[in-house]
Design an enzyme around this catalytic site. Structure first.
Site, PDB file in Angstrom:
ATOM      1  N   HIS A 169      -6.727  -0.032   3.082  1.00 16.13           N
ATOM      2  CA  HIS A 169      -6.227   1.237   2.556  1.00 16.13           C
ATOM      3  C   HIS A 169      -5.965   1.188   1.055  1.00 16.13           C
ATOM      4  O   HIS A 169      -5.359   2.100   0.495  1.00 16.13           O
ATOM      5  CB  HIS A 169      -4.986   1.660   3.344  1.00 16.13           C
TER       6      HIS A 169
ATOM      7  N   ASP B  91      -1.047  -6.759   3.452  1.00 15.59           N
ATOM      8  CA  ASP B  91      -1.032  -5.788   4.542  1.00 15.59           C
ATOM      9  C   ASP B  91      -1.852  -4.548   4.173  1.00 15.59           C
ATOM     10  O   ASP B  91      -1.848  -4.121   3.009  1.00 15.59           O
ATOM     11  CB  ASP B  91       0.435  -5.386   4.807  1.00 15.59           C
TER      12      ASP B  91
ATOM     13  N   GLU C  22      -5.567  -8.128   4.970  1.00 11.48           N
ATOM     14  CA  GLU C  22      -5.732  -7.536   6.294  1.00 11.48           C
ATOM     15  C   GLU C  22      -6.715  -6.376   6.210  1.00 11.48           C
ATOM     16  O   GLU C  22      -6.357  -5.253   5.826  1.00 11.48           O
ATOM     17  CB  GLU C  22      -4.387  -7.032   6.848  1.00 11.48           C
TER      18      GLU C  22
ATOM     19  N   ARG D 202      -0.239 -12.603   2.635  1.00 10.61           N
ATOM     20  CA  ARG D 202      -1.066 -11.733   3.466  1.00 10.61           C
ATOM     21  C   ARG D 202      -0.937 -10.356   2.835  1.00 10.61           C
ATOM     22  O   ARG D 202       0.188  -9.879   2.622  1.00 10.61           O
ATOM     23  CB  ARG D 202      -0.532 -11.686   4.897  1.00 10.61           C
TER      24      ARG D 202
ATOM     25  N   ARG E 214      -4.868 -19.303  12.129  1.00 12.37           N
ATOM     26  CA  ARG E 214      -3.465 -18.894  12.202  1.00 12.37           C
ATOM     27  C   ARG E 214      -3.064 -18.813  13.669  1.00 12.37           C
ATOM     28  O   ARG E 214      -3.725 -18.123  14.461  1.00 12.37           O
ATOM     29  CB  ARG E 214      -3.274 -17.537  11.530  1.00 12.37           C
TER      30      ARG E 214
ATOM     31  N   ASP F 100       1.840   6.972   0.163  1.00 15.71           N
ATOM     32  CA  ASP F 100       0.771   6.116  -0.353  1.00 15.71           C
ATOM     33  C   ASP F 100       0.905   5.886  -1.856  1.00 15.71           C
ATOM     34  O   ASP F 100       0.888   6.833  -2.643  1.00 15.71           O
ATOM     35  CB  ASP F 100      -0.577   6.778  -0.029  1.00 15.71           C
TER      36      ASP F 100
ATOM     37  N   ASN G 125       0.824  -1.212   0.000  1.00 14.88           N
ATOM     38  CA  ASN G 125       0.000   0.000   0.000  1.00 14.88           C
ATOM     39  C   ASN G 125       0.857   1.261   0.000  1.00 14.88           C
ATOM     40  O   ASN G 125       0.425   2.307  -0.455  1.00 14.88           O
ATOM     41  CB  ASN G 125      -0.914   0.013   1.233  1.00 14.88           C
TER      42      ASN G 125
ATOM     43  N   ASN H  77      -2.802 -11.102  16.940  1.00 11.67           N
ATOM     44  CA  ASN H  77      -1.822 -10.967  15.869  1.00 11.67           C
ATOM     45  C   ASN H  77      -0.671 -10.077  16.348  1.00 11.67           C
ATOM     46  O   ASN H  77      -0.656  -9.619  17.493  1.00 11.67           O
ATOM     47  CB  ASN H  77      -2.470 -10.475  14.565  1.00 11.67           C
TER      48      ASN H  77
ATOM     49  N   ARG I 267      -8.410   5.229   1.463  1.00  9.91           N
ATOM     50  CA  ARG I 267      -7.691   4.562   0.365  1.00  9.91           C
ATOM     51  C   ARG I 267      -6.633   5.447  -0.287  1.00  9.91           C
ATOM     52  O   ARG I 267      -5.646   4.927  -0.817  1.00  9.91           O
ATOM     53  CB  ARG I 267      -8.671   4.115  -0.715  1.00  9.91           C
TER      54      ARG I 267
HETATM   55  N1  ZXY Z   1       2.518   2.152  14.495  1.00  6.28           N
HETATM   56  C1  ZXY Z   1       2.456   3.178  15.495  1.00  6.28           C
HETATM   57  C2  ZXY Z   1       3.648   4.066  15.210  1.00  6.28           C
HETATM   58  C3  ZXY Z   1       4.059   3.750  13.808  1.00  6.28           C
HETATM   59  C4  ZXY Z   1       3.593   2.373  13.527  1.00  6.28           C
HETATM   60  C5  ZXY Z   1       1.154   3.985  15.437  1.00  6.28           C
HETATM   61  O1  ZXY Z   1       0.779   4.567  16.395  1.00  6.28           O
HETATM   62  N2  ZXY Z   1       0.480   4.043  14.226  1.00  6.28           N
HETATM   63  C6  ZXY Z   1      -0.798   4.705  14.004  1.00  6.28           C
HETATM   64  C7  ZXY Z   1      -1.986   3.790  14.301  1.00  6.28           C
HETATM   65  C8  ZXY Z   1      -1.803   2.399  13.663  1.00  6.28           C
HETATM   66  O2  ZXY Z   1      -2.011   2.463  12.274  1.00  6.28           O
HETATM   67  C9  ZXY Z   1      -1.423   1.569  11.393  1.00  6.28           C
HETATM   68  C10 ZXY Z   1      -2.200   0.610  10.749  1.00  6.28           C
HETATM   69  O3  ZXY Z   1      -1.637  -0.202   9.802  1.00  6.28           O
HETATM   70  C11 ZXY Z   1      -0.336  -0.096   9.428  1.00  6.28           C
HETATM   71  C12 ZXY Z   1       0.491   0.835  10.062  1.00  6.28           C
HETATM   72  C13 ZXY Z   1      -0.055   1.702  11.080  1.00  6.28           C
HETATM   73  C14 ZXY Z   1       0.146  -0.905   8.412  1.00  6.28           C
HETATM   74  C15 ZXY Z   1       1.468  -0.796   8.023  1.00  6.28           C
HETATM   75  C16 ZXY Z   1       2.313   0.099   8.639  1.00  6.28           C
HETATM   76  C17 ZXY Z   1       1.844   0.893   9.675  1.00  6.28           C
HETATM   77  O4  ZXY Z   1       0.664   2.532  11.671  1.00  6.28           O
HETATM   78  O5  ZXY Z   1       2.679   1.736  10.289  1.00  6.28           O
HETATM   79  O6  ZXY Z   1       1.938  -1.549   7.019  1.00  6.28           O
HETATM   80  C18 ZXY Z   1      -3.634   0.442  10.977  1.00  6.28           C
HETATM   81  C19 ZXY Z   1      -4.489   0.352   9.889  1.00  6.28           C
HETATM   82  C20 ZXY Z   1      -5.844   0.188  10.054  1.00  6.28           C
HETATM   83  C21 ZXY Z   1      -6.397   0.128  11.328  1.00  6.28           C
HETATM   84  C22 ZXY Z   1      -5.562   0.187  12.418  1.00  6.28           C
HETATM   85  C23 ZXY Z   1      -4.182   0.343  12.236  1.00  6.28           C
HETATM   86  O7  ZXY Z   1      -7.756  -0.045  11.436  1.00  6.28           O
HETATM   87  O8  ZXY Z   1      -6.675   0.081   8.994  1.00  6.28           O
HETATM   88  C24 ZXY Z   1       1.662   1.091  14.492  1.00  6.28           C
HETATM   89  C25 ZXY Z   1       1.737   0.034  13.446  1.00  6.28           C
HETATM   90  C26 ZXY Z   1       0.692  -0.811  13.280  1.00  6.28           C
HETATM   91  O9  ZXY Z   1       0.822   1.021  15.365  1.00  6.28           O
HETATM   92  C27 ZXY Z   1       0.666  -1.861  12.270  1.00  6.28           C
HETATM   93  C28 ZXY Z   1       1.737  -2.177  11.458  1.00  6.28           C
HETATM   94  C29 ZXY Z   1       1.645  -3.218  10.552  1.00  6.28           C
HETATM   95  C30 ZXY Z   1       0.480  -3.950  10.451  1.00  6.28           C
HETATM   96  C31 ZXY Z   1      -0.589  -3.633  11.284  1.00  6.28           C
HETATM   97  C32 ZXY Z   1      -0.491  -2.605  12.179  1.00  6.28           C
HETATM   98  O10 ZXY Z   1       0.369  -5.002   9.583  1.00  6.28           O
HETATM   99  O11 ZXY Z   1      -1.701  -4.386  11.191  1.00  6.28           O
HETATM  100 CA    CA Z   2      -3.650   3.702  -0.062  1.00 10.03          CA
END
Ligand code: ZXY
Ligand code: CA
Length: 513
Positions: free
Chosen positions: A217, A213, A249, A211, A353, A183, A116, A314, A174
């Site tokens: 989005h 990711d 995801e 998967r 999983r 993006d 993404n 997860n 998106r």
């Molecule tokens: N992170 C911390 C700091 C940076 C990374 C954070 O507070 N992020 C903002 C809230 C979480 O949002 C993220 C979501 O997906 C991601 C994120 C991410 C996917 C990625 C890389 C990312 O930050 O940094 O490839 C997310 C998306 C949604 C949702 C909730 C959260 O409903 O649609 C994180 C990182 C989380 O918290 C993360 C990273 C990888 C993943 C994942 C979550 O595969 O599921």
């Molecule tokens: Ca996007």
């Protein structure tokens, strides 16, 4: 007519790849989060194949941004710099060796595809990436792919900040930046082709699926466009014409306009309600009780079973944030966790999983784990530590290896034994004592009440003495755990005290003495 059918099939009437492409009677995936490729290859040979695991979800294999503030967080691997196979888990040669060795023992590899976005807008410039490739995030320049300014959505996003500001606006979700991540413009054929080329390299090496990711989005049609460019799986291990397994995801807990169902045409989706609800039930929060699990699955508003990829926790929500919040059960709550994973693996719903984690210095301040960012066990130079195996078969170096816990490993085997058998013989006491079978092949019973249980119930199993695979297992035709006596009419007595080490018992026909 024949021609018409061929045309319809070729047009992708049944494109979506819902089948994990595991070998027969191997039904579960394990996520070996942040493991090195060399360690996974060894684990396939010494543990996963002998214990009937179907496949492994691996961490993103491509080159990513090296983040030092904070120090090498786990989420740096979700900030791509290029599609070179070059990360803290190892290089391309090691990756290829892992895929071959795992496939050779019948264990499939699924790649976490981060497509993404690239790294964060504030990622800076230079060569501080896992393979030393140059990039300039400010100029949107990733010459090692290559991507340039044209390949990003900066012009398409209409929020003031360029960030997703509201999850109620599907266009923002998106086309704007998630957590500042640059993006990708997935409507461009160049971007779609570049992503497909990366995924095809992996398919040709022998991976069995992906998967996807952050699928929420991306527009479902854009995902479809790059999936349509994918090769069939490598015929060294898969039959001619096999499509890669796809699970997307999509964090859909309800309350947002984007629904998991929009993505069914592409493959399965992650059902995040599954772990969130199961955690609530097993913790007995909000008046929930296990008796309510009688219609678990679609009856709880989940996506159809044949579209679901399910898990108790997860890599993201096990850290006390992310989807599901505090109800999520993890290895930190081992006793309840084993019950939840046991329930999941016994129940016919979805592709399952199992999570395999590393331990981190969890520390709560005002209800938040301030160490939720901590990356895998590593040496002072930042390299990931190997997974060592102790004499008692547990793992060292702070690798938790939940998949090696007796109760979880034996329930992975249980699921294989009962594969294809119907959900049957449900019993409950109206509270938190419940039981169910899988045809005439397996039976499981739980006591999550605060009082002892002593009941006669119908198991559906043939008469005989069975070995409980939770407290032990059948070894050399002996049982190392509790024994269960099933009489000629299928009835059996079960006693589980409320303070039992593991308040559940599971028996199946391969553990009959
Ligand atoms: N992170 C911390 C700091 C940076 C990374 C954070 O507070 N992020 C903002 C809230 C979480 O949002 C993220 C979501 O997906 C991601 C994120 C991410 C996917 C990625 C890389 C990312 O930050 O940094 O490839 C997310 C998306 C949604 C949702 C909730 C959260 O409903 O649609 C994180 C990182 C989380 O918290 C993360 C990273 C990888 C993943 C994942 C979550 O595969 O599921
Ligand atoms: Ca996007």
């Amino acid at each position: 007519m024949r021609i018409l059918l061929l045309v319809l099939a070729a047009a992708g009437l049944c494109w979506g790849q819902y089948n994990p492409n595991t070998v027969p009677k191997r039904t579960s995936i394990v996520h070996l989060f942040e493991w090195r490729w060399q360690d996974i290859a060894e684990e396939c040979e010494r543990y996963l194949a002998p214990n009937g695991f179907g496949g492994v979800q691996v961490s993103p294999p491509n080159e990513n941004l090296v983040i030092t503030s904070p120090n090498r967080p786990w989420w740096e691997r979700y900030q791509p710099i290029s599609y070179k196979i070059c990360s803290r888990s190892g290089n391309e040669e090691q990756f290829k060796d892992m895929v071959k060795r795992c496939n050779d023992v019948g264990v499939r590899i699924y790649v976490d595809a981060v497509v993404n976005h690239m790294c964060g807008a504030a990622g800076g410039s230079g060569t501080h990436s896992t393979c030393g490739s140059y990039f300039n995030a400010g100029n949107r320049d990733f010459p090692a792919v290559p991507y340039s300014g044209w390949d990003f959505n900066d012009g398409k996003c209409h929020t003031g900040s360029g960030e997703i500001e509201s999850y109620n606006d599907i266009y923002q979700v998106r086309d704007c930046r998630l957590s500042s991540l640059l993006d990708l413009a997935l409507e461009k054929d160049y971007v779609r082709s570049t992503i497909a080329e990366y995924m095809n390299r992996l398919i040709d090496m022998g991976v069995a699926g992906f998967r996807i990711d952050a699928a929420k989005h991306m527009w479902p049609g854009d995902i479809r466009a790059f999936l349509d460019k994918l090769h069939n799986l490598n015929t060294q291990w898969f039959s001619e014409g096999t499509k890669p397994f796809i699970y997307q995801e999509v964090i859909d807990l309800g309350g947002e306009p984007i629904k998991g169902s929009e993505y069914f045409g592409n493959g399965r989706v992650t059902e995040f309600k599954y772990g969130a609800k199961l955690g609530t039930v097993i913790r007995k929060w909000n008046g929930e009780k296990m008796a309510y699990l009688k219609n678990w699955g679609e009856g709880w508003g989940f996506v159809p079973s044949d579209r679901a990829l399910v898990f108790v926790d997860n890599h993201d929500n096990q850290r006390g944030h992310g989807a599901g919040g505090a109800s999520i059960l993890t290895f930190w709550d081992a006793r309840l966790y084993k019950m939840a994973v046991g329930f999941m693996l016994a129940h016919p719903y979805g592709v399952t999983r199992v999570m395999s984690s590393f331990r981190w210095p969890r520390y709560f301040e005002n209800g938040k784990d301030v160490n939720d960012w901590v990356g895998p066990p590593s040496n002072s130079d930042g390299s990931t530590k190997s997974v060592t195996i102790n004499p008692d078969t547990t793992c060292g170096n702070d690798w938790v290896c939940e998949h090696r816990w007796r109760q979880i490993r034996n329930m992975v085997i249980f699921r294989n034994v009962v594969d294809g058998e119907p959900f049957s013989n449900w019993w409950d006491n109206g509270s938190n004592q419940v039981a169910f079978g899988r045809g005439n092949k397996g039976f499981i019973i739980f006591n999550n009440d605060d009082w002892n249980m002593n009941v006669y119930v119908q198991t559906g199993l043939p008469a005989g003495t069975y070995c409980d695979v939770i407290s032990g297992q059948k070894e050399n035709n002996r049982c190392t755990g509790k024994q269960v006596f099933v009489s000629g009419d299928g009835m059996a007595n079960f006693q589980i005290n409320t303070d039992a080490e593991d308040p559940f018992i599971a028996i199946h026909v391969d553990a009959k003495l």
